[in-house]
Write a protein that holds these residues in place. Structure first.
Motif, PDB file in Angstrom:
ATOM      1  N   PHE A 131       0.883  -1.161   0.000  1.00  0.00           N
ATOM      2  CA  PHE A 131       0.000   0.000   0.000  1.00  0.00           C
ATOM      3  C   PHE A 131       0.922   1.213   0.000  1.00  0.00           C
ATOM      4  N   MET A 132       0.693   2.087  -0.968  1.00  0.00           N
ATOM      5  CA  MET A 132       1.642   3.193  -1.162  1.00  0.00           C
ATOM      6  C   MET A 132       0.881   4.501  -1.316  1.00  0.00           C
ATOM      7  N   HIS A 133       1.511   5.594  -0.984  1.00  0.00           N
ATOM      8  CA  HIS A 133       0.866   6.892  -1.202  1.00  0.00           C
ATOM      9  C   HIS A 133       0.654   7.093  -2.693  1.00  0.00           C
ATOM     10  N   ARG A 134       1.654   6.731  -3.471  1.00  0.00           N
ATOM     11  CA  ARG A 134       1.506   6.789  -4.925  1.00  0.00           C
ATOM     12  C   ARG A 134       2.310   5.642  -5.504  1.00  0.00           C
ATOM     13  N   ALA A 135       1.682   4.884  -6.391  1.00  0.00           N
ATOM     14  CA  ALA A 135       2.367   3.759  -7.016  1.00  0.00           C
ATOM     15  C   ALA A 135       2.752   4.126  -8.435  1.00  0.00           C
ATOM     16  N   LEU A 136       3.860   3.571  -8.873  1.00  0.00           N
ATOM     17  CA  LEU A 136       4.251   3.729 -10.267  1.00  0.00           C
ATOM     18  C   LEU A 136       3.287   2.924 -11.153  1.00  0.00           C
ATOM     19  N   GLU A 137       2.859   1.772 -10.638  1.00  0.00           N
ATOM     20  CA  GLU A 137       2.024   0.858 -11.404  1.00  0.00           C
ATOM     21  C   GLU A 137       0.687   1.499 -11.780  1.00  0.00           C
ATOM     22  N   THR A 138       0.162   1.108 -12.937  1.00  0.00           N
ATOM     23  CA  THR A 138      -1.156   1.559 -13.366  1.00  0.00           C
ATOM     24  C   THR A 138      -2.207   0.753 -12.585  1.00  0.00           C
ATOM     25  N   PRO A 139      -3.460   1.192 -12.632  1.00  0.00           N
ATOM     26  CA  PRO A 139      -4.499   0.413 -11.943  1.00  0.00           C
ATOM     27  C   PRO A 139      -4.542  -1.045 -12.402  1.00  0.00           C
TER      28      PRO A 139
ATOM     29  N   PRO B  49      -4.496   8.327   5.357  1.00  0.00           N
ATOM     30  CA  PRO B  49      -4.429   9.123   4.138  1.00  0.00           C
ATOM     31  C   PRO B  49      -4.813   8.295   2.912  1.00  0.00           C
ATOM     32  N   THR B  50      -4.829   8.931   1.765  1.00  0.00           N
ATOM     33  CA  THR B  50      -5.186   8.199   0.542  1.00  0.00           C
ATOM     34  C   THR B  50      -4.026   7.293   0.136  1.00  0.00           C
ATOM     35  N   SER B  51      -4.347   6.199  -0.514  1.00  0.00           N
ATOM     36  CA  SER B  51      -3.315   5.222  -0.894  1.00  0.00           C
ATOM     37  C   SER B  51      -3.625   4.553  -2.222  1.00  0.00           C
ATOM     38  N   ASP B  52      -2.612   3.935  -2.794  1.00  0.00           N
ATOM     39  CA  ASP B  52      -2.770   3.069  -3.964  1.00  0.00           C
ATOM     40  C   ASP B  52      -2.484   1.651  -3.513  1.00  0.00           C
ATOM     41  N   GLY B  53      -3.239   0.685  -4.041  1.00  0.00           N
ATOM     42  CA  GLY B  53      -2.931  -0.696  -3.687  1.00  0.00           C
ATOM     43  C   GLY B  53      -4.001  -1.633  -4.193  1.00  0.00           C
ATOM     44  N   ALA B  54      -3.714  -2.929  -4.160  1.00  0.00           N
ATOM     45  CA  ALA B  54      -4.686  -3.938  -4.580  1.00  0.00           C
ATOM     46  C   ALA B  54      -4.498  -5.198  -3.769  1.00  0.00           C
ATOM     47  N   VAL B  55      -5.596  -5.923  -3.605  1.00  0.00           N
ATOM     48  CA  VAL B  55      -5.601  -7.155  -2.808  1.00  0.00           C
ATOM     49  C   VAL B  55      -6.486  -8.165  -3.530  1.00  0.00           C
ATOM     50  N   ALA B  56      -6.198  -9.443  -3.364  1.00  0.00           N
ATOM     51  CA  ALA B  56      -7.059 -10.451  -3.997  1.00  0.00           C
ATOM     52  C   ALA B  56      -7.148 -11.708  -3.145  1.00  0.00           C
ATOM     53  N   VAL B  57      -8.280 -12.389  -3.220  1.00  0.00           N
ATOM     54  CA  VAL B  57      -8.436 -13.686  -2.550  1.00  0.00           C
ATOM     55  C   VAL B  57      -9.105 -14.650  -3.519  1.00  0.00           C
TER      56      VAL B  57
ATOM     57  N   THR C  38       5.665  -0.412  -6.644  1.00  0.00           N
ATOM     58  CA  THR C  38       6.807   0.505  -6.701  1.00  0.00           C
ATOM     59  C   THR C  38       6.350   1.874  -6.226  1.00  0.00           C
ATOM     60  N   PRO C  39       6.678   2.210  -4.967  1.00  0.00           N
ATOM     61  CA  PRO C  39       6.282   3.537  -4.490  1.00  0.00           C
ATOM     62  C   PRO C  39       6.943   4.626  -5.320  1.00  0.00           C
ATOM     63  N   LEU C  40       6.156   5.637  -5.639  1.00  0.00           N
ATOM     64  CA  LEU C  40       6.651   6.727  -6.455  1.00  0.00           C
ATOM     65  C   LEU C  40       6.557   7.980  -5.612  1.00  0.00           C
ATOM     66  N   ASP C  41       7.688   8.627  -5.366  1.00  0.00           N
ATOM     67  CA  ASP C  41       7.595   9.811  -4.499  1.00  0.00           C
ATOM     68  C   ASP C  41       7.307  11.058  -5.330  1.00  0.00           C
ATOM     69  N   GLU C  42       6.818  12.077  -4.635  1.00  0.00           N
ATOM     70  CA  GLU C  42       6.358  13.294  -5.306  1.00  0.00           C
ATOM     71  C   GLU C  42       7.473  13.972  -6.099  1.00  0.00           C
ATOM     72  N   LYS C  43       8.683  13.942  -5.553  1.00  0.00           N
ATOM     73  CA  LYS C  43       9.805  14.613  -6.225  1.00  0.00           C
ATOM     74  C   LYS C  43      10.061  13.999  -7.603  1.00  0.00           C
TER      75      LYS C  43
ATOM     76  N   ARG D 116       9.668  15.990 -11.094  1.00  0.00           N
ATOM     77  CA  ARG D 116      10.821  16.213 -11.973  1.00  0.00           C
ATOM     78  C   ARG D 116      10.615  15.591 -13.336  1.00  0.00           C
ATOM     79  N   GLY D 117       9.450  14.959 -13.538  1.00  0.00           N
ATOM     80  CA  GLY D 117       9.152  14.373 -14.833  1.00  0.00           C
ATOM     81  C   GLY D 117      10.020  13.187 -15.181  1.00  0.00           C
ATOM     82  N   LYS D 118      10.473  12.462 -14.148  1.00  0.00           N
ATOM     83  CA  LYS D 118      11.329  11.323 -14.425  1.00  0.00           C
ATOM     84  C   LYS D 118      10.536  10.073 -14.776  1.00  0.00           C
ATOM     85  N   THR D 119       9.203  10.172 -14.664  1.00  0.00           N
ATOM     86  CA  THR D 119       8.369   9.045 -15.101  1.00  0.00           C
ATOM     87  C   THR D 119       7.366   9.613 -16.093  1.00  0.00           C
ATOM     88  N   PHE D 120       6.846   8.756 -16.935  1.00  0.00           N
ATOM     89  CA  PHE D 120       5.854   9.202 -17.903  1.00  0.00           C
ATOM     90  C   PHE D 120       4.501   9.318 -17.226  1.00  0.00           C
ATOM     91  N   SER D 121       3.754  10.320 -17.589  1.00  0.00           N
ATOM     92  CA  SER D 121       2.369  10.370 -17.122  1.00  0.00           C
ATOM     93  C   SER D 121       1.531  11.043 -18.193  1.00  0.00           C
TER      94      SER D 121
END
Lengths: 386, 391, 172
Positions: free
Chosen positions: B16-24, B210-218, C13-18, C22-27
């Motif tokens: 569970f992350m504040h912001r994930a790189l992964e798409t939904p 706070p708000t988070s990104d994440g997924a769970v499955a069973v 993969t946690p992505l931090d605000e910085k 800085r535009g280091k990832t595509f969005s």
């Protein structure tokens, strides 16, 4: 043999291009009162409720917040499915078969007239990374599909025009329909292209309305005074979510859903079914869905069958006697339920000017529209499946 | 009623992350795959997929259930998305339960996903749209309002002190230090919680997840299949869900009646008469610290207004008489809305199999209850799970 | 048998605000263009029309006897149509309140907003509406406090819940 589940009541408002004098809650209250009266039940007897709705069609997030009061569902089990009403019927059936409920209500409505930016809403359903940036009108997804569908099956554009004309004309005998019109195929073929080869007159226009359906288990159905429409089979499925990896010619989601429904209903030949209410959001979809339902062994047969008048109300396999979405109006998540209403009326002998003779089995099929590959099939009958 | 018995045979989740790189879709896939792997199953053995995910407004896609279907494994399969706001994560298990208990399907994959970080300028702003469009939105309400209004009512009605509420944050954030997926594990004191800024009195920042990104499955399976697939299936003994009126300003918010009703439906199904005695672990929904207490009372695990005292007495610690939120909950692990509820189900799954490692509650817990909540203080969704097969 | 703790593997993969800024990832960014015009229907249209006139109106159900605000054409308890329009007062009592230091779009506020559920005089007990309270020191707000609506000037009222600008304590 699993216990029977039947529809013992339906309530619905007539479909209209707009309903400015009623809020969605008031529309739902009207349909619910009618449904409970038809079913001979009190709201307090109902065990569970299902609403089929999408937040963004309503413009409200967590839409189930706003559904219990007007259905008599306060402090009762209630949930939303972001699916068509036919998925809701499947859901209710599963609840009843699991034993957790005896009486379940399924509701869906459309206040499409309140969405002022319908094409932008559809755009919002497209993949945000791969599709939206291309900026095309979302109806183009249907145009793309229609083009390759015609190409592969040998069905012609004029066949699609015939579907549109047939359904608009059928709507003339349906007091619930929003868009009845004595349309000819020639009229359709002279309407402008929206997304070649899709013409404007082949696209169902949106309408407002609400349907509430009451389902009951076997014991409760036997005690009911209304003529039961037994659920003989139900199926639902998705194909690929992405445009890039889906079958553009075959409605696979319906083939899979129908297979399940036919098996449960012990139907070997779909032609045992008396009438079909299939999705025709775009005219070509009617033909594509009929093929997926197994009515024809190959695509071109669908065109010939239409030409021969087989799918007219007086034909061998009447399709969209109600007028379909083209004739009744597209009612968002309620689309499938308006088809169920037609089937129930036909099975009961209450379809007045549209009544067919000898109706014992009917099939309703839904599709969730562009850009989805989600659909469901429900088979209803006058007798419990053996 | 002799419903077919259904068990949970596998579980998996993402961080569970504040912001994930992964798409939904990728988040859904990671969770779904990890649940299948844990059950030693592949997608072809899954008969249907149920998705639970909360407002489309966050991920930024209309009909996002359709969009997520391939990430969840819903390809050429029966698939649907169910939704009751924050209650979705636990409700989705009830939905899948009746898919299988009805006999229509033998196995079901339940996936709950949320990617809230996509929403700009801040996901919290999207909550404006859950309020009544005519009678409330023009006032520009904040999600915090509704929790603070309820917390005030709860505290006033039962004479509860803010310290008692802060204690929930302390417990859950500390518990979360032992959860590998946790976003917010921390060792804090009551003083730290009360020193955090006031967001909407009486709610302090560290009392809010706070708000988070994440997924769970069973993975769920019908009895014969469950016994074949797993040597220790965890049985779904009871399910219940209940939705209260939309007119939340016409109700007293001090006590969640809808949680009580949902709980009794589940308890009755499970043959439970005295929940406090017969439940060994509880995972109530804790998006705000006071909510855990509020919900424990609704779940009949504490008398009205008494949950704070039981907490202060240590009853709800992991080694207490009734461990509550041993996972670390939403306050400690994170709150990607629907996924958070399903995370609680996973916690029960692992705890009841003795697999929760450093989070494991002592003794041999046999039965647990997970509960989620949602909407405008309206919906309670409850699932009772246990090591014993239902009768 | 020693059991390995679950969950064994958690990916993501946690992505931090910085990194994001800085535009280091595509969005990909998109602003939805969604507009709605909601039909307010019979009950709420009247409610708004009365607000424009500087009045609060409710609906009553003869069966359970409740006087309900916001008004509705159906009684959700008795599941029957409601019966009469009933004018209620523009005074009430604070049922619950909060002091909110964060705006709806997450800006920090120096002076807190004071949202409250206000039980309306003339409606059934516990019948509250959501609104905001002003003209009182935040530390002095109490549950049970009597308040009165402060209306916009007639010419400025448009038929909205904001025709009442705020509620303030009744001094006695």
């Amino acid at each position: 043999m699993p216990d029977g589940v039947a529809i013992i009541g339906v309530g619905f408002t007539s479909l209209q291009p707009s309903t400015p004098h009623l809020s969605f809650k008031e529309l739902m209250f009207e349909a619910a009162q009618k449904a409970y009266l038809d079913a001979g039940v009190q709201a307090s007897e109902i065990d569970s409720f299902v609403t089929c709705a999408e937040d963004l069609n309503e413009g409200l997030s967590i839409f189930d917040e706003y559904t219990p009061d007007q259905l008599g569902a306060v402090q009762k089990p209630m949930h939303t499915l972001t699916q068509d009403g036919l998925h809701g019927i499947a859901d209710a059936l599963m609840q009843i078969r699991s034993g957790i409920a005896e009486l379940v209500v399924v509701e869906a409505h459309s206040k499409a007239s309140n969405v002022k930016t319908p094409e932008w809403l559809l755009d919002y359903a497209l993949d945000p990374i791969y599709n939206r940036p291309l900026g095309f009108n979302p109806h183009a997804v249907a145009g793309l599909e229609m083009n390759v569908f015609l190409h592969e099956t040998g069905i012609r554009a004029e066949h699609c025009a015939q579907v549109a004309a047939k359904n608009r004309r059928n709507a003339l005998r349906n007091p619930v329909a929003a868009y009845p019109l004595a349309l000819t195929p020639m009229h359709v073929e002279s309407s402008p292209y929206v997304a070649y080869p899709l013409r404007e007159a082949e696209i169902a226009e949106r309408a407002d309305g609400c349907v509430v359906v009451v389902l009951a288990n076997e014991a409760r159905t036997q005690r009911s005074h209304s003529k039961a429409a037994w659920i003989c089979g139900v199926g639902f499925a998705n194909d690929s979510a992405t445009l890039e990896s889906r079958d553009w010619v075959r409605a696979e989601y319906i083939r899979i859903a129908a297979e399940r429904a036919y098996r449960q209903a012990s139907i070997q030949n779909p032609r045992e079914i008396r009438l079909f209410e299939v999705d025709d959001t775009y005219a070509y979809k009617e033909l594509q869905h009929l093929i997926a339902l197994g009515l024809y062994s190959e695509g071109a047969e669908a065109g010939r069958s239409l030409e021969a008048g087989e799918t007219k109300p007086d034909g061998k396999i009447p399709v969209n006697v109600s007028g379909g979405a083209l004739g009744m109006g597209l009612s968002l998540e309620a689309s499938g339920l308006y088809r169920v209403v037609e089937l129930v009326l036909q099975l009961r002998g209450q379809a007045s000017a549209r009544q067919l003779a000898d109706v014992r089995l009917g099939l309703a099929q839904s599709w969730r529209g562009v850009p989805t590959t989600s659909g469901a099939v429900v088979i209803l009958g006058t007798e419990q499946p053996k | 009623m002799s419903a077919r018995k259904v068990a949970v045979v596998g579980a998996g989740m993402t961080k569970f992350m504040h912001r994930a790189l992964e798409t939904p879709k990728e988040l859904a896939w990671l969770a779904a795959k990890s649940a299948l792997d844990s059950a030693v199953m592949n997608l072809s053995q899954i008969d249907c997929v149920v998705l639970g995910t909360a407002p489309d407004a966050f991920d930024g896609v209309h009909m996002k259930g359709e969009y997520l279907s391939d990430g969840c494994g819903g390809w050429k399969k029966p698939y649907l998305r169910c939704y009751v706001g924050g209650g979705t994560g636990v409700y989705a298990v009830a939905q899948a339960w009746f898919h299988v208990a009805s006999g229509l399907f033998d196995t079901a994959l339940v996936v709950c996903e949320e990617k809230m970080s996509s929403c700009l300028p801040h996901p919290q702003a999207a909550f404006l749209t859950i309020f009544d469009h005519i009678t409330e939105q023009p006032l520009k309400p904040n999600l915090l309002w509704i929790f603070a209004l309820e917390q005030t009512r709860y505290m006033e009605t039962y004479g509860i002190a803010l310290e008692d509420i802060a204690r929930v944050s302390v417990k859950n954030k500390r518990n979360a230090l032992d959860h590998p997926a946790a976003q917010l594990g921390a060792n804090l004191t009551i003083k730290d919680i009360l020193a955090s800024e006031v967001m909407a009195w009486p709610v302090h920042r560290l009392m809010v997840s706070p708000t988070s990104d994440g997924a769970v499955a069973v993975v769920l399976a019908g009895e014969e299949i469950a016994r074949r697939l797993s040597d220790r299936p965890v049985w779904i003994q009871g399910v219940g869900w209940c939705l209260d009126t939309a007119y939340w300003t016409n109700r007293d918010l001090a006590y969640p009646e809808y949680v009580e009703k949902a709980a009794w439906t589940a308890y009755r199904m499970a043959g439970i008469r005295e929940p406090r005695k017969e439940i060994n672990i509880a995972e109530p929904y804790d998006p705000f610290a006071y909510k855990e207490l509020h919900h424990l009372e609704g779940l009949q695990l504490a008398p009205k207004g008494q949950a704070p005292k039981l907490l202060a007495d240590g009853v709800f610690e992991r080694n207490g008489d009734l461990p509550v939120t041993p996972s670390g909950g939403l306050l400690g692990v994170g709150n990607p809305i629907a996924a958070a509820g399903l995370m609680k189900i996973c916690e029960l799954f692992w705890q009841l199999r003795g697999e929760a490692g450093p989070r494991q509650v002592p003794g041999k817990p046999e039965r647990g209850v997970a509960q989620a909540w949602g909407d405008l203080m309206q919906v309670g969704t409850v699932v009772v799970m246990g090591t014993k097969e239902p009768a | 048998m020693k059991l390995q703790p679950e969950p064994k593997l958690v990916r993501g993969t946690p992505l931090d605000e910085k990194t994001l800024k800085r535009g280091k990832t595509f969005s990909v960014t998109y602003e939805p263009r969604l507009r709605y015009s909601w039909d307010t229907g019979q009950a709420i249209s009247r409610y708004l029309a009365e607000l424009k006139e500087g009045r609060l109106i409710a609906r009553s159900c003869r069966k359970c006897g409740r006087v309900m605000i916001p008004p509705r054409m159906f009684c959700e308890r008795c599941f029957r149509p409601t019966d009469e329009w009933v004018y209620v007062k523009d005074t009430g009592k604070i049922f619950t309140f909060s002091l909110c230091y964060v705006s709806w779009d997450v800006r920090r506020l120096k002076q807190p907003e004071i949202p409250a559920v206000i039980e309306i005089d003339g409606a059934s007990p516990g019948m509250g509406i959501l609104h905001v309270v002003k003209k009182i020191a935040p530390g002095k707000v109490r549950i049970g406090m009597a308040v009165r609506a402060v209306w916009k000037a007639k010419a400025k009222r448009i038929g909205s819940v904001t025709d009442i600008t705020y509620w303030q304590p009744i001094k006695n």
